[in-house]
Design a protein around this motif. Sequence first.
Motif, PDB file in Angstrom:
ATOM      1  N   ASP A 102       0.827  -1.203   0.000  1.00 55.66           N
ATOM      2  CA  ASP A 102       0.000   0.000   0.000  1.00 55.66           C
ATOM      3  C   ASP A 102       0.865   1.258   0.000  1.00 55.66           C
ATOM      4  O   ASP A 102       0.515   2.273  -0.638  1.00 55.66           O
ATOM      5  N   LEU A 103       1.972   1.207   0.710  1.00 55.01           N
ATOM      6  CA  LEU A 103       2.895   2.346   0.706  1.00 55.01           C
ATOM      7  C   LEU A 103       3.441   2.594  -0.700  1.00 55.01           C
ATOM      8  O   LEU A 103       3.513   3.748  -1.152  1.00 55.01           O
ATOM      9  N   ILE A 104       3.860   1.518  -1.378  1.00 51.95           N
ATOM     10  CA  ILE A 104       4.356   1.644  -2.755  1.00 51.95           C
ATOM     11  C   ILE A 104       3.279   2.264  -3.645  1.00 51.95           C
ATOM     12  O   ILE A 104       3.531   3.206  -4.411  1.00 51.95           O
ATOM     13  N   THR A 105       2.065   1.759  -3.554  1.00 52.00           N
ATOM     14  CA  THR A 105       0.952   2.258  -4.361  1.00 52.00           C
ATOM     15  C   THR A 105       0.700   3.739  -4.121  1.00 52.00           C
ATOM     16  O   THR A 105       0.330   4.484  -5.041  1.00 52.00           O
ATOM     17  N   ASN A 106       0.933   4.174  -2.887  1.00 54.97           N
ATOM     18  CA  ASN A 106       0.695   5.580  -2.523  1.00 54.97           C
ATOM     19  C   ASN A 106       1.918   6.474  -2.726  1.00 54.97           C
ATOM     20  O   ASN A 106       1.956   7.606  -2.231  1.00 54.97           O
ATOM     21  N   GLY A 107       2.913   5.966  -3.462  1.00 52.02           N
ATOM     22  CA  GLY A 107       4.057   6.801  -3.819  1.00 52.02           C
ATOM     23  C   GLY A 107       5.155   6.873  -2.783  1.00 52.02           C
ATOM     24  O   GLY A 107       6.042   7.728  -2.887  1.00 52.02           O
ATOM     25  N   GLN A 108       5.116   5.974  -1.782  1.00 57.20           N
ATOM     26  CA  GLN A 108       6.144   5.962  -0.744  1.00 57.20           C
ATOM     27  C   GLN A 108       7.291   5.011  -1.113  1.00 57.20           C
ATOM     28  O   GLN A 108       7.185   4.206  -2.043  1.00 57.20           O
ATOM     29  N   LEU A 109       8.376   5.079  -0.366  1.00 57.36           N
ATOM     30  CA  LEU A 109       9.548   4.234  -0.596  1.00 57.36           C
ATOM     31  C   LEU A 109       9.581   3.101   0.424  1.00 57.36           C
ATOM     32  O   LEU A 109       9.453   3.337   1.627  1.00 57.36           O
ATOM     33  N   VAL A 110       9.780   1.880  -0.059  1.00 59.74           N
ATOM     34  CA  VAL A 110       9.872   0.709   0.807  1.00 59.74           C
ATOM     35  C   VAL A 110      11.048  -0.142   0.355  1.00 59.74           C
ATOM     36  O   VAL A 110      11.115  -0.545  -0.818  1.00 59.74           O
ATOM     37  N   ALA A 111      11.961  -0.437   1.262  1.00 58.14           N
ATOM     38  CA  ALA A 111      13.062  -1.347   0.950  1.00 58.14           C
ATOM     39  C   ALA A 111      12.554  -2.779   0.976  1.00 58.14           C
ATOM     40  O   ALA A 111      11.699  -3.128   1.796  1.00 58.14           O
ATOM     41  N   PHE A 112      13.085  -3.599   0.078  1.00 59.97           N
ATOM     42  CA  PHE A 112      12.579  -4.962  -0.055  1.00 59.97           C
ATOM     43  C   PHE A 112      13.735  -5.954  -0.195  1.00 59.97           C
ATOM     44  O   PHE A 112      14.804  -5.613  -0.681  1.00 59.97           O
ATOM     45  N   PRO A 113      13.512  -7.208   0.207  1.00 58.23           N
ATOM     46  CA  PRO A 113      14.564  -8.220   0.135  1.00 58.23           C
ATOM     47  C   PRO A 113      14.605  -8.889  -1.231  1.00 58.23           C
ATOM     48  O   PRO A 113      13.574  -9.041  -1.898  1.00 58.23           O
ATOM     49  N   THR A 114      15.783  -9.265  -1.666  1.00 56.03           N
ATOM     50  CA  THR A 114      15.926 -10.173  -2.802  1.00 56.03           C
ATOM     51  C   THR A 114      16.926 -11.243  -2.388  1.00 56.03           C
ATOM     52  O   THR A 114      17.440 -11.224  -1.269  1.00 56.03           O
ATOM     53  N   GLU A 115      17.216 -12.165  -3.292  1.00 55.90           N
ATOM     54  CA  GLU A 115      18.220 -13.178  -2.974  1.00 55.90           C
ATOM     55  C   GLU A 115      19.636 -12.611  -2.993  1.00 55.90           C
ATOM     56  O   GLU A 115      20.571 -13.210  -2.466  1.00 55.90           O
ATOM     57  N   THR A 116      19.811 -11.407  -3.586  1.00 49.84           N
ATOM     58  CA  THR A 116      21.147 -10.815  -3.699  1.00 49.84           C
ATOM     59  C   THR A 116      21.397  -9.806  -2.583  1.00 49.84           C
ATOM     60  O   THR A 116      22.153 -10.072  -1.659  1.00 49.84           O
ATOM     61  N   VAL A 117      20.773  -8.634  -2.672  1.00 49.88           N
ATOM     62  CA  VAL A 117      20.860  -7.614  -1.628  1.00 49.88           C
ATOM     63  C   VAL A 117      19.465  -7.003  -1.447  1.00 49.88           C
ATOM     64  O   VAL A 117      18.549  -7.311  -2.202  1.00 49.88           O
ATOM     65  N   TYR A 118      19.309  -6.125  -0.468  1.00 57.32           N
ATOM     66  CA  TYR A 118      18.045  -5.409  -0.296  1.00 57.32           C
ATOM     67  C   TYR A 118      17.981  -4.245  -1.287  1.00 57.32           C
ATOM     68  O   TYR A 118      18.973  -3.529  -1.500  1.00 57.32           O
ATOM     69  N   GLY A 119      16.812  -4.073  -1.897  1.00 61.20           N
ATOM     70  CA  GLY A 119      16.601  -2.988  -2.837  1.00 61.20           C
ATOM     71  C   GLY A 119      15.722  -1.909  -2.239  1.00 61.20           C
ATOM     72  O   GLY A 119      14.980  -2.140  -1.284  1.00 61.20           O
ATOM     73  N   LEU A 120      15.793  -0.711  -2.822  1.00 65.31           N
ATOM     74  CA  LEU A 120      14.968   0.411  -2.377  1.00 65.31           C
ATOM     75  C   LEU A 120      13.859   0.626  -3.393  1.00 65.31           C
ATOM     76  O   LEU A 120      14.097   1.082  -4.513  1.00 65.31           O
ATOM     77  N   GLY A 121      12.638   0.262  -3.016  1.00 60.50           N
ATOM     78  CA  GLY A 121      11.549   0.206  -3.967  1.00 60.50           C
ATOM     79  C   GLY A 121      10.653   1.422  -4.005  1.00 60.50           C
ATOM     80  O   GLY A 121      10.328   2.009  -2.975  1.00 60.50           O
ATOM     81  N   SER A 122      10.250   1.774  -5.215  1.00 54.54           N
ATOM     82  CA  SER A 122       9.160   2.729  -5.425  1.00 54.54           C
ATOM     83  C   SER A 122       8.461   2.342  -6.716  1.00 54.54           C
ATOM     84  O   SER A 122       8.991   1.570  -7.526  1.00 54.54           O
ATOM     85  N   ASP A 123       7.275   2.868  -6.922  1.00 53.43           N
ATOM     86  CA  ASP A 123       6.509   2.634  -8.129  1.00 53.43           C
ATOM     87  C   ASP A 123       7.298   3.136  -9.342  1.00 53.43           C
ATOM     88  O   ASP A 123       7.580   4.330  -9.463  1.00 53.43           O
ATOM     89  N   ALA A 124       7.665   2.232 -10.244  1.00 49.84           N
ATOM     90  CA  ALA A 124       8.481   2.602 -11.404  1.00 49.84           C
ATOM     91  C   ALA A 124       7.740   3.514 -12.367  1.00 49.84           C
ATOM     92  O   ALA A 124       8.370   4.162 -13.209  1.00 49.84           O
ATOM     93  N   THR A 125       6.415   3.597 -12.255  1.00 56.87           N
ATOM     94  CA  THR A 125       5.623   4.438 -13.151  1.00 56.87           C
ATOM     95  C   THR A 125       5.297   5.797 -12.533  1.00 56.87           C
ATOM     96  O   THR A 125       4.627   6.610 -13.172  1.00 56.87           O
ATOM     97  N   ASN A 126       5.761   6.035 -11.317  1.00 61.93           N
ATOM     98  CA  ASN A 126       5.501   7.289 -10.606  1.00 61.93           C
ATOM     99  C   ASN A 126       6.791   8.094 -10.550  1.00 61.93           C
ATOM    100  O   ASN A 126       7.679   7.811  -9.746  1.00 61.93           O
ATOM    101  N   GLU A 127       6.901   9.094 -11.419  1.00 60.07           N
ATOM    102  CA  GLU A 127       8.159   9.826 -11.551  1.00 60.07           C
ATOM    103  C   GLU A 127       8.549  10.542 -10.260  1.00 60.07           C
ATOM    104  O   GLU A 127       9.732  10.597  -9.904  1.00 60.07           O
TER     105      GLU A 127
END
Length: 341
Positions: free
Chosen positions: A16-41
Amino acid sequence: MQTKIYSINEIQAAADLITNGQLVAFPTETVYGLGSDATNETAVSQVYAAKGRPSDNPLIVHVADVETVEKYAAIISPAARKLMAKFWPGSLTIIFKLKPDVLSKTVTGGLTTAAFRFPNNQATLKLIKLAGRPIVGPSANTSGKPSPTTAQHVYHDLSGKIAGILDDGPTKVGVESTVLDMSTDTPVILRPGAVTQAQIEAVIGSIDTNHHQVGQNETPKAPGMKYKHYAPRAQVYVVDNAKEWAKVVDWVKQHGKQVGVLADDQILESFINLKNVTSYSLGSGIEQASANLFAGLRQFDDQDSIKVIFAQGYENKGLGVAYMNRLNKSAGGAHFSSLNN
């Protein structure tokens, strides 16, 4: 801003945070990424601001299915589809030419290409699906510093700058994904990772590797191509082979400075009785070393008294190519052999 750590049972709240334009860090098998909606400039711009990242450094777009890539990529060749079938979800990022005006220049760094990855982490795949859109995902750290392999690493760097962190424990691979450029006539590895050149060539035949270091004023085509990267505050020196470690012990005794030593368990035994040494174990073998490298560099970064770090080099083959790529950039190309002469 208060940064909340979410458990894997709270993925909907993080989505829901991502959908609302917020930043959320997320886990992957490699390192943690810093996520945001790729379509929201606007949201993507906040990623650069939170990391302190140059805006000409393109971002990897994370997806949860191949169909999403098809919406954005101008051409997906048969060779690329073979790689996607073999390595996705997994530690391979593929660069494609884009359809016109499908992603903002904020995502692409002004290029006509973009990098896509289908991460092998169930929590993050669910996050992407629940958010209902692809998410950008550079490493969730202060730009130029060692990449984060735990939620706590992310919190250390970005607390107060992002809305949330989805915690799924330590990552398994520990070095970022392989970046393969499929937008050129001959596929080329721009950043080595856990998927090796030999593994890729076994699927699609001969490829190339990029040995060009991106200059200060050049726009990189993929993350991690700058000369010095992944660097702690202390100066790192790469120790290239087993014979040099005895000389490192002598150097440490002679100079008396507080130093950090990042090496496997066997090598660390040589430093047990030296009071001016803080050690961090890479474990045993290249897989454990790759998983532990960034955590070790970060451990020393929190100790102001340590100005020098000696780190174990590995043979430059297989996974060792990715490990040495990260270690050499962390050191800015500095090796113990040059310090010793």
